[in-house]
Design a protein around this motif. Structure first.
Motif, PDB file in Angstrom:
ATOM      1  N   ARG A   5      29.105  41.185   0.370  1.00 15.47           N
ATOM      2  CA  ARG A   5      28.524  40.201  -0.540  1.00 15.47           C
ATOM      3  C   ARG A   5      27.397  40.838  -1.345  1.00 15.47           C
ATOM      4  O   ARG A   5      26.561  41.551  -0.798  1.00 15.47           O
ATOM      5  CB  ARG A   5      27.998  39.016   0.274  1.00 15.47           C
ATOM      6  CG  ARG A   5      27.467  37.851  -0.534  1.00 15.47           C
ATOM      7  CD  ARG A   5      26.961  36.782   0.418  1.00 15.47           C
ATOM      8  NE  ARG A   5      28.055  36.256   1.218  1.00 15.47           N
ATOM      9  CZ  ARG A   5      28.686  35.116   0.952  1.00 15.47           C
ATOM     10  NH1 ARG A   5      28.314  34.388  -0.089  1.00 15.47           N
ATOM     11  NH2 ARG A   5      29.668  34.697   1.719  1.00 15.47           N
ATOM     12  N   ALA A  38      36.011  32.707   1.056  1.00 18.98           N
ATOM     13  CA  ALA A  38      34.759  33.132   0.421  1.00 18.98           C
ATOM     14  C   ALA A  38      33.665  32.091   0.636  1.00 18.98           C
ATOM     15  O   ALA A  38      32.516  32.428   0.950  1.00 18.98           O
ATOM     16  CB  ALA A  38      35.000  33.355  -1.077  1.00 18.98           C
ATOM     17  N   LEU A  41      38.856  33.544  -8.049  1.00 16.91           N
ATOM     18  CA  LEU A  41      37.450  33.710  -7.698  1.00 16.91           C
ATOM     19  C   LEU A  41      36.580  33.877  -8.940  1.00 16.91           C
ATOM     20  O   LEU A  41      35.435  33.408  -8.978  1.00 16.91           O
ATOM     21  CB  LEU A  41      37.282  34.903  -6.754  1.00 16.91           C
ATOM     22  CG  LEU A  41      37.985  34.809  -5.393  1.00 16.91           C
ATOM     23  CD1 LEU A  41      37.646  36.023  -4.534  1.00 16.91           C
ATOM     24  CD2 LEU A  41      37.626  33.525  -4.665  1.00 16.91           C
ATOM     25  N   GLU A  52      30.532  37.164  -4.752  1.00 17.32           N
ATOM     26  CA  GLU A  52      30.093  36.760  -3.431  1.00 17.32           C
ATOM     27  C   GLU A  52      30.954  37.357  -2.322  1.00 17.32           C
ATOM     28  O   GLU A  52      30.663  37.186  -1.139  1.00 17.32           O
ATOM     29  CB  GLU A  52      30.085  35.231  -3.324  1.00 17.32           C
ATOM     30  CG  GLU A  52      29.044  34.573  -4.217  1.00 17.32           C
ATOM     31  CD  GLU A  52      28.996  33.067  -4.026  1.00 17.32           C
ATOM     32  OE1 GLU A  52      29.550  32.593  -2.997  1.00 17.32           O
ATOM     33  OE2 GLU A  52      28.418  32.377  -4.875  1.00 17.32           O
ATOM     34  N   VAL A  53      32.012  38.059  -2.707  1.00 15.10           N
ATOM     35  CA  VAL A  53      32.914  38.603  -1.705  1.00 15.10           C
ATOM     36  C   VAL A  53      33.634  39.821  -2.281  1.00 15.10           C
ATOM     37  O   VAL A  53      33.854  39.898  -3.494  1.00 15.10           O
ATOM     38  CB  VAL A  53      33.932  37.520  -1.265  1.00 15.10           C
ATOM     39  CG1 VAL A  53      34.858  37.139  -2.402  1.00 15.10           C
ATOM     40  CG2 VAL A  53      34.698  37.943  -0.034  1.00 15.10           C
TER      41      VAL A  53
END
Length: 499
Positions: free
Chosen positions: A142, A323, A365, A373-374
Motif C-alpha cells: 500500500r 482492496a 481499481l 492502495e494496493v
C-alpha cells in the motif's frame, strides 16, 4: 474388471546397435519402464509405464533411446478426440477422478502472444541500457497517503516488499515439491533481491535463515502456521484460490508426508493433508477483513499482507472488495497456472485467462480511485521476459513464476507430479529421487534465468524509451493487439495494431 482398454501413450525406441547395456536407464527410471533381463542378457522396456519425462533419454551415454507418441491412434473424429475416449476408458476402469499436474494444456488462446509492444523511433528516442540506467526496482504494498499539506505522516507509512526486478517465485509447498526445490528457490531469491513463496506447507527448519526473503501462506488448512513464522517472514499471503483449481481445495497424499513434511506442516506422519475448499472462517469480505486485521496485529503491522485468488468471471469486483478489506497486495492466478495435482476436469475448464483478469482488475481499481492502495501481482503461465513486460503494461506491479522456475530446475513437463515419482527430483519426497536435484546447481540456474530476463526487460524498456519499470505500469498505449476481435481489445483496454 476385464481388459484395460487404455493403450499406452508412448513408445520407447531403443537402438540396439548403440545400446551398450550400461543399465543407466534402469537405474534412472522411477516408473520401472526399463529392466535388465538376465535370461536374454539385455535391457527390455515396458512402454505402458512411460510418462515421457526424458530422464532415460538425457542420461543415455550413447544416445540409444528416444520416445515418441504411440502411433496406434483412434479413427479421427473432430468431436470425440483421443483424449475424450481415453479418459472414458480410464474412468470406466477406475471409477475415480482423473488427476493431472502442471498447467492447462488445452489449445485456448494465449493472449500474451496476441499483443505486441511499442518501440521508440525518431521523435521519442530509445535508451541504451548498456550506457544509461534503467530502473527495475519495484515496491509492493500500500502506498502512503498524503495529508492536505502533501506531507506523509509516520503512522501512514505502510510496510512493503522491495524487489530488484518485478519477478518472484510463486507458492509451491514443501510436500508437493522437494526440500531441495525450496532451498534452490530461497538461495536464488536472496541472490537476485526478490522473494520466494513457501506455499501452504510451512517453512522447513533448514530455511529459517532465509525468512527475510520468504513469503508464507495462510491457507484453508492452516498447515505450519504459527505466530513465529508470521513474524519472521517478509510477507504473509492469504490463499483463497489457485488458478489451476479455482473453488476447490488441495490434497497432499499421506505417502508424501514423511517425518520432515509432518514436522513442517505440524501433522502426523503418513496422514493426508487436506485443504478444505473454503476457509471456514471466511464467508464474506467482512470475514476476510477480520483475518487480514488479525495477521497485521500478529505481525505488529510490520509485514504486508497479500490475498491470493484465482482468476474468475467476477474478479474485478472481488479484487475491489479485497482492496477495501485492507490487503496490501492482491495476487491473481490465471487458469493456465501450474499445480502439483488437480482434477483434470477442473484444470481444463474452470477460470479465465490472466490477461483478461489483470486488465479488468486494474481498470476497476483505477475507476474507483483505489489503485494506489494496493499492489497487483499476477501468475498463471508467465513464460518469458516479454510476458512480464506485457503484464506490467496491462497493470501489474510484478509477477509470480512457478512452472518456469521448475523448468529451469529440470522439469520436462510430463504432468505426473501427483504420482510422487518425479525422475528429476522436483515433485517427489522419495529420498533416492530427491538427491537428483542439487540445490546449489538449481539456484545457479534460477539466478541465470532471472539475470537473462533482467537484461531482456531492460532492452525492451529502453526500446520503448522508458527508463523505469514503474513508468510502464498500466501504460496500455505501449501495447497493440494482433488477431483480436473488438470485444477482446475492449476488455484488454488496448488498440489494434496499426491504430
Amino acid at each position: 474388471m476385464g481388459i484395460n482398454l487404455v493403450m499406452q501413450e508412448y513408445e520407447v525406441l531403443r537402438n540396439e546397435a548403440k545400446c551398450i547395456g550400461c543399465k543407466i536407464c534402469v537405474n534412472q527410471c522411477a516408473n520401472n519402464v526399463h529392466r535388465w533381463d538376465e535370461d536374454w542378457q539385455m535391457i527390455i522396456s515396458d512402454d505402458k509405464y512411460c510418462v515421457n519425462c526424458h530422464r532415460c533419454v538425457v542420461f543415455c551415454p550413447t544416445g540409444a533411446l528416444s520416445i515418441r507418441k504411440n502411433a496406434n491412434d483412434f479413427t479421427f473424429n473432430a468431436n470425440w478426440e483421443n483424449r475424450h475416449i481415453k479418459n472414458i476408458y480410464r474412468q470406466a476402469q477406475s471409477g475415480g477422478v482423473l488427476l493431472t499436474g502442471m498447467g492447462n494444456d488445452r489449445p485456448y488462446p494465449v493472449y500474451w502472444d496476441k499483443m505486441v509492444l511499442n518501440a521508440s523511433q525518431v521523435t521519442n528516442p530509445s535508451i541504451d541500457p548498456l550506457r544509461e540506467p534503467i530502473e527495475l526496482k519495484v515496491f509492493l504494498g500500500r502506498k502512503s497517503a498524503l495529508n492536505e499539506k502533501d506531507e506523509v505522516f509516520k503512522d501512514d507509512i505502510f510496510p512493503w516488499l522491495e524487489l530488484d526486478l518485478p519477478v518472484m517465485f510463486s507458492a509451491m509447498s514443501f510436500g508437493s515439491v522437494s526440500l531441495n526445490v525450496h532451498k534452490a528457490l530461497a538461495r536464488a531469491a536472496e541472490t537476485m533481491g526478490t522473494y520466494w513463496n513457501a506455499g501452504e506447507g510451512g517453512v522447513h527448519a533448514d530455511l529459517k535463515k532465509s525468512m527475510n526473503h520468504t513469503i508464507v501462506q495462510v491457507a484453508s488448512g492452516r498447515f505450519g502456521v504459527n505466530p513465529a513464522m508470521l513474524k519472521e517472514a517478509a510477507a504473509v499471503e492469504i490463499k483463497i484460490g489457485q488458478g489451476a483449481k479455482p473453488g476447490i481445495g488441495g490434497h497432499l497424499p499421506g505417502e508424501k508426508v514423511g517425518q520432515e513434511v509432518a514436522d513442517t506442516r505440524m501433522i502426523p506422519v503418513g496422514s493426508d493433508a487436506i485443504s478444505p475448499a473454503p476457509h471456514h472462517d471466511i464467508y464474506s469480505i467482512e470475514d476476510l477483513k477480520q483475518l487480514i486485521f488479525a495477521i497485521k496485529e500478529a505481525t505488529d503491522y510490520k509485514k504486508p499482507v497479500a490475498v491470493k485468488v484465482a482468476a474468475v468471471h467476477n474478479i474485478a469486483a472481488i479484487a475491489s472488495g479485497i482492496a477495501r478489506a485492507g490487503a496490501d497486495i492482491i495476487v491473481i492466478d490465471g487458469f493456465r497456472g501450474g499445480t502439483g495435482a488437480a482434477p483434470q476436469a477442473i484444470r481444463d475448464n474452470v477460470g479465465i485467462p490472466i490477461e483478461f483478469a489483470l486488465a479488468a482488475v486494474d481498470q476497476r481499481l483505477r475507476e474507483e480511485g483505489i489503485r494506489n492502495e494496493v499492489s497487483i501481482v499476477v501468475a498463471g503461465s508467465i513464460r518469458n521476459s516479454s510476458d512480464i513486460v506485457k503484464a506490467v503494461a496491462l497493470g501489474a506491479d510484478a509477477v509470480y513464476i512457478g512452472t518456469a522456475a521448475l523448468i529451469a530446475l529440470g522439469c520436462h513437463m510430463c504432468q505426473k507430479c501427483y504420482t510422487g515419482k518425479c525422475n528429476w527430483g522436483i515433485a517427489t519426497q522419495d529420498p533416492k529421487l530427491v538427491k537428483r536435484l542439487n540445490p546449489e546447481i538449481g539456484a545457479r540456474k534460477l539466478v541465470n534465468l532471472l539475470t537473462a530476463w533482467q537484461h531482456e526487460i531492460k532492452e525492451m524498456l529502453g526500446g520503448m524509451g522508458i527508463n523505469a519499470i514503474e513508468s510502464l505500469r498500466g501504460n496500455r498505449l505501449m501495447l497493440r493487439g494482433i488477431g483480436l476481435n473488438k470485444k477482446e481489445l475492449e476488455i484488454l483496454g488496448i488498440k489494434a495494431a496499426g491504430e
